[in-house]
Design a protein around this motif. Structure first.
Motif, PDB file in Angstrom:
ATOM      1  N   GLU A  66     -29.890  70.246 -12.596  1.00 12.41           N
ATOM      2  CA  GLU A  66     -30.973  69.313 -12.287  1.00 12.41           C
ATOM      3  C   GLU A  66     -31.958  69.215 -13.449  1.00 12.41           C
ATOM      4  O   GLU A  66     -32.392  68.125 -13.821  1.00 12.41           O
ATOM      5  CB  GLU A  66     -31.706  69.755 -11.022  1.00 12.41           C
ATOM      6  CG  GLU A  66     -30.904  69.575  -9.755  1.00 12.41           C
ATOM      7  CD  GLU A  66     -31.624  70.129  -8.532  1.00 12.41           C
ATOM      8  OE1 GLU A  66     -32.839  70.426  -8.621  1.00 12.41           O
ATOM      9  OE2 GLU A  66     -30.968  70.257  -7.485  1.00 12.41           O
ATOM     10  N   TYR A  67     -32.325  70.369 -14.016  1.00 20.58           N
ATOM     11  CA  TYR A  67     -33.240  70.363 -15.152  1.00 20.58           C
ATOM     12  C   TYR A  67     -32.624  69.632 -16.343  1.00 20.58           C
ATOM     13  O   TYR A  67     -33.321  68.908 -17.057  1.00 20.58           O
ATOM     14  CB  TYR A  67     -33.632  71.784 -15.554  1.00 20.58           C
ATOM     15  CG  TYR A  67     -34.582  72.445 -14.599  1.00 20.58           C
ATOM     16  CD1 TYR A  67     -35.663  71.770 -14.060  1.00 20.58           C
ATOM     17  CD2 TYR A  67     -34.404  73.773 -14.235  1.00 20.58           C
ATOM     18  CE1 TYR A  67     -36.535  72.387 -13.181  1.00 20.58           C
ATOM     19  CE2 TYR A  67     -35.277  74.398 -13.359  1.00 20.58           C
ATOM     20  CZ  TYR A  67     -36.336  73.700 -12.837  1.00 20.58           C
ATOM     21  OH  TYR A  67     -37.199  74.318 -11.975  1.00 20.58           O
ATOM     22  N   GLN A  68     -31.336  69.821 -16.543  1.00 16.83           N
ATOM     23  CA  GLN A  68     -30.672  69.133 -17.650  1.00 16.83           C
ATOM     24  C   GLN A  68     -30.737  67.616 -17.457  1.00 16.83           C
ATOM     25  O   GLN A  68     -31.012  66.883 -18.400  1.00 16.83           O
ATOM     26  CB  GLN A  68     -29.205  69.593 -17.754  1.00 16.83           C
ATOM     27  CG  GLN A  68     -28.490  69.043 -18.970  1.00 16.83           C
ATOM     28  CD  GLN A  68     -29.077  69.572 -20.254  1.00 16.83           C
ATOM     29  OE1 GLN A  68     -29.424  70.731 -20.362  1.00 16.83           O
ATOM     30  NE2 GLN A  68     -29.191  68.717 -21.244  1.00 16.83           N
ATOM     31  N   GLN A  69     -30.517  67.166 -16.231  1.00 18.46           N
ATOM     32  CA  GLN A  69     -30.611  65.727 -15.945  1.00 18.46           C
ATOM     33  C   GLN A  69     -32.037  65.228 -16.170  1.00 18.46           C
ATOM     34  O   GLN A  69     -32.252  64.158 -16.740  1.00 18.46           O
ATOM     35  CB  GLN A  69     -30.189  65.438 -14.503  1.00 18.46           C
ATOM     36  CG  GLN A  69     -28.708  65.585 -14.254  1.00 18.46           C
ATOM     37  CD  GLN A  69     -28.359  65.402 -12.785  1.00 18.46           C
ATOM     38  OE1 GLN A  69     -29.231  65.336 -11.930  1.00 18.46           O
ATOM     39  NE2 GLN A  69     -27.069  65.322 -12.505  1.00 18.46           N
ATOM     40  N   ILE A  70     -33.000  66.013 -15.721  1.00 20.33           N
ATOM     41  CA  ILE A  70     -34.401  65.617 -15.905  1.00 20.33           C
ATOM     42  C   ILE A  70     -34.749  65.552 -17.388  1.00 20.33           C
ATOM     43  O   ILE A  70     -35.387  64.596 -17.847  1.00 20.33           O
ATOM     44  CB  ILE A  70     -35.334  66.599 -15.157  1.00 20.33           C
ATOM     45  CG1 ILE A  70     -35.176  66.416 -13.661  1.00 20.33           C
ATOM     46  CG2 ILE A  70     -36.787  66.410 -15.581  1.00 20.33           C
ATOM     47  CD1 ILE A  70     -35.852  67.496 -12.832  1.00 20.33           C
ATOM     48  N   PHE A  71     -34.315  66.555 -18.151  1.00 18.08           N
ATOM     49  CA  PHE A  71     -34.595  66.540 -19.589  1.00 18.08           C
ATOM     50  C   PHE A  71     -33.892  65.382 -20.284  1.00 18.08           C
ATOM     51  O   PHE A  71     -34.449  64.759 -21.193  1.00 18.08           O
ATOM     52  CB  PHE A  71     -34.208  67.869 -20.238  1.00 18.08           C
ATOM     53  CG  PHE A  71     -35.152  68.983 -19.939  1.00 18.08           C
ATOM     54  CD1 PHE A  71     -36.523  68.817 -20.021  1.00 18.08           C
ATOM     55  CD2 PHE A  71     -34.669  70.234 -19.568  1.00 18.08           C
ATOM     56  CE1 PHE A  71     -37.403  69.847 -19.737  1.00 18.08           C
ATOM     57  CE2 PHE A  71     -35.545  71.275 -19.280  1.00 18.08           C
ATOM     58  CZ  PHE A  71     -36.909  71.082 -19.356  1.00 18.08           C
ATOM     59  N   ASP A  72     -32.672  65.064 -19.859  1.00 16.53           N
ATOM     60  CA  ASP A  72     -31.964  63.923 -20.440  1.00 16.53           C
ATOM     61  C   ASP A  72     -32.698  62.622 -20.150  1.00 16.53           C
ATOM     62  O   ASP A  72     -32.866  61.770 -21.031  1.00 16.53           O
ATOM     63  CB  ASP A  72     -30.531  63.851 -19.909  1.00 16.53           C
ATOM     64  CG  ASP A  72     -29.642  64.960 -20.449  1.00 16.53           C
ATOM     65  OD1 ASP A  72     -30.027  65.598 -21.455  1.00 16.53           O
ATOM     66  OD2 ASP A  72     -28.571  65.200 -19.851  1.00 16.53           O
ATOM     67  N   LYS A  73     -33.148  62.476 -18.896  1.00 15.70           N
ATOM     68  CA  LYS A  73     -33.895  61.265 -18.538  1.00 15.70           C
ATOM     69  C   LYS A  73     -35.217  61.195 -19.282  1.00 15.70           C
ATOM     70  O   LYS A  73     -35.644  60.119 -19.704  1.00 15.70           O
ATOM     71  CB  LYS A  73     -34.135  61.220 -17.027  1.00 15.70           C
ATOM     72  CG  LYS A  73     -32.892  60.932 -16.226  1.00 15.70           C
ATOM     73  CD  LYS A  73     -33.166  60.916 -14.740  1.00 15.70           C
ATOM     74  CE  LYS A  73     -31.897  60.672 -13.954  1.00 15.70           C
ATOM     75  NZ  LYS A  73     -32.138  60.695 -12.495  1.00 15.70           N
ATOM     76  N   THR A  74     -35.861  62.350 -19.442  1.00 17.55           N
ATOM     77  CA  THR A  74     -37.121  62.393 -20.182  1.00 17.55           C
ATOM     78  C   THR A  74     -36.898  61.997 -21.636  1.00 17.55           C
ATOM     79  O   THR A  74     -37.675  61.231 -22.213  1.00 17.55           O
ATOM     80  CB  THR A  74     -37.745  63.792 -20.105  1.00 17.55           C
ATOM     81  OG1 THR A  74     -37.944  64.131 -18.736  1.00 17.55           O
ATOM     82  CG2 THR A  74     -39.069  63.860 -20.838  1.00 17.55           C
ATOM     83  N   GLY A  75     -35.835  62.512 -22.235  1.00 13.93           N
ATOM     84  CA  GLY A  75     -35.509  62.147 -23.615  1.00 13.93           C
ATOM     85  C   GLY A  75     -35.245  60.663 -23.749  1.00 13.93           C
ATOM     86  O   GLY A  75     -35.723  60.016 -24.695  1.00 13.93           O
ATOM     87  N   ALA A  80     -36.384  58.317 -21.778  1.00 14.59           N
ATOM     88  CA  ALA A  80     -37.666  57.624 -21.575  1.00 14.59           C
ATOM     89  C   ALA A  80     -38.528  57.690 -22.833  1.00 14.59           C
ATOM     90  O   ALA A  80     -39.169  56.702 -23.208  1.00 14.59           O
ATOM     91  CB  ALA A  80     -38.404  58.221 -20.388  1.00 14.59           C
ATOM     92  N   LEU A  81     -38.534  58.839 -23.496  1.00 16.01           N
ATOM     93  CA  LEU A  81     -39.317  58.969 -24.727  1.00 16.01           C
ATOM     94  C   LEU A  81     -38.766  58.082 -25.837  1.00 16.01           C
ATOM     95  O   LEU A  81     -39.533  57.472 -26.587  1.00 16.01           O
ATOM     96  CB  LEU A  81     -39.365  60.433 -25.173  1.00 16.01           C
ATOM     97  CG  LEU A  81     -40.244  61.355 -24.331  1.00 16.01           C
ATOM     98  CD1 LEU A  81     -40.082  62.799 -24.789  1.00 16.01           C
ATOM     99  CD2 LEU A  81     -41.694  60.937 -24.401  1.00 16.01           C
ATOM    100  N   LEU A  82     -37.455  58.008 -25.940  1.00 15.78           N
ATOM    101  CA  LEU A  82     -36.862  57.118 -26.950  1.00 15.78           C
ATOM    102  C   LEU A  82     -37.191  55.661 -26.649  1.00 15.78           C
ATOM    103  O   LEU A  82     -37.499  54.880 -27.555  1.00 15.78           O
ATOM    104  CB  LEU A  82     -35.345  57.314 -27.013  1.00 15.78           C
ATOM    105  CG  LEU A  82     -34.875  58.608 -27.674  1.00 15.78           C
ATOM    106  CD1 LEU A  82     -33.348  58.745 -27.559  1.00 15.78           C
ATOM    107  CD2 LEU A  82     -35.288  58.636 -29.139  1.00 15.78           C
ATOM    108  N   THR A  83     -37.135  55.304 -25.363  1.00 23.02           N
ATOM    109  CA  THR A  83     -37.484  53.939 -24.980  1.00 23.02           C
ATOM    110  C   THR A  83     -38.942  53.645 -25.308  1.00 23.02           C
ATOM    111  O   THR A  83     -39.263  52.567 -25.824  1.00 23.02           O
ATOM    112  CB  THR A  83     -37.222  53.731 -23.468  1.00 23.02           C
ATOM    113  OG1 THR A  83     -35.860  54.034 -23.189  1.00 23.02           O
ATOM    114  CG2 THR A  83     -37.532  52.323 -23.043  1.00 23.02           C
ATOM    115  N   ALA A  84     -39.821  54.600 -25.029  1.00 21.88           N
ATOM    116  CA  ALA A  84     -41.238  54.417 -25.341  1.00 21.88           C
ATOM    117  C   ALA A  84     -41.454  54.314 -26.852  1.00 21.88           C
ATOM    118  O   ALA A  84     -42.248  53.485 -27.316  1.00 21.88           O
ATOM    119  CB  ALA A  84     -42.056  55.579 -24.770  1.00 21.88           C
ATOM    120  N   GLN A  85     -40.737  55.119 -27.611  1.00 19.03           N
ATOM    121  CA  GLN A  85     -40.853  55.062 -29.071  1.00 19.03           C
ATOM    122  C   GLN A  85     -40.400  53.697 -29.580  1.00 19.03           C
ATOM    123  O   GLN A  85     -41.057  53.097 -30.435  1.00 19.03           O
ATOM    124  CB  GLN A  85     -40.024  56.168 -29.709  1.00 19.03           C
ATOM    125  CG  GLN A  85     -40.092  56.169 -31.222  1.00 19.03           C
ATOM    126  CD  GLN A  85     -39.173  57.221 -31.844  1.00 19.03           C
ATOM    127  OE1 GLN A  85     -38.367  57.828 -31.151  1.00 19.03           O
ATOM    128  NE2 GLN A  85     -39.302  57.423 -33.125  1.00 19.03           N
TER     129      GLN A  85
END
Length: 104
Positions: A37-46, A48-53
């Motif tokens: 679950e944490y891996q999925q959350i970190f992947d989604k966070t990454g 999202a950060l790339l999209t924001a960048q």
């Protein structure tokens, strides 16, 4: 009698170890699920950060393009405004009575 006591102690140790291994196995499985679950959350966070960048980068470049286009439009508007002022001035000069004409 000593051997049966030793066998009982060893059997009790085996049962205790087996129970502890089973409990540890359940905890490890639970930890593995949490890790997934944490891996999925970190992947989604990454992601999202790339999209924001990318959005910030695009905003910057699009903002520069918008400013360039806006400055061009402002220059065009100023040129048209000057032409309009010149036309208004010419129209006023033509509509004023000329001092050289004779009024009867």
């Amino acid at each position: 009698m000593t051997s049966s006591l030793a066998n009982a102690i060893l059997f009790l140790a085996l049962v205790t170890t087996s129970v502890m291994v089973a409990v540890m196995y359940r905890k490890l499985r639970k930890l593995d699920r949490y890790h997934a679950e944490y891996q999925q959350i970190f992947d989604k966070t990454g992601t999202a950060l790339l999209t924001a960048q990318n959005a910030v980068t695009n905003f910057g470049s699009e903002g520069k393009e918008t400013l360039v286009l806006l400055s061009q439009r402002i220059e065009e508007a100023q040129a048209i405004s000057e032409r309009l002022e010149n036309l208004i001035r010419d129209a006023r000069q033509q509509s004023q009575p000329r001092s050289g004409t004779i009024n009867s």
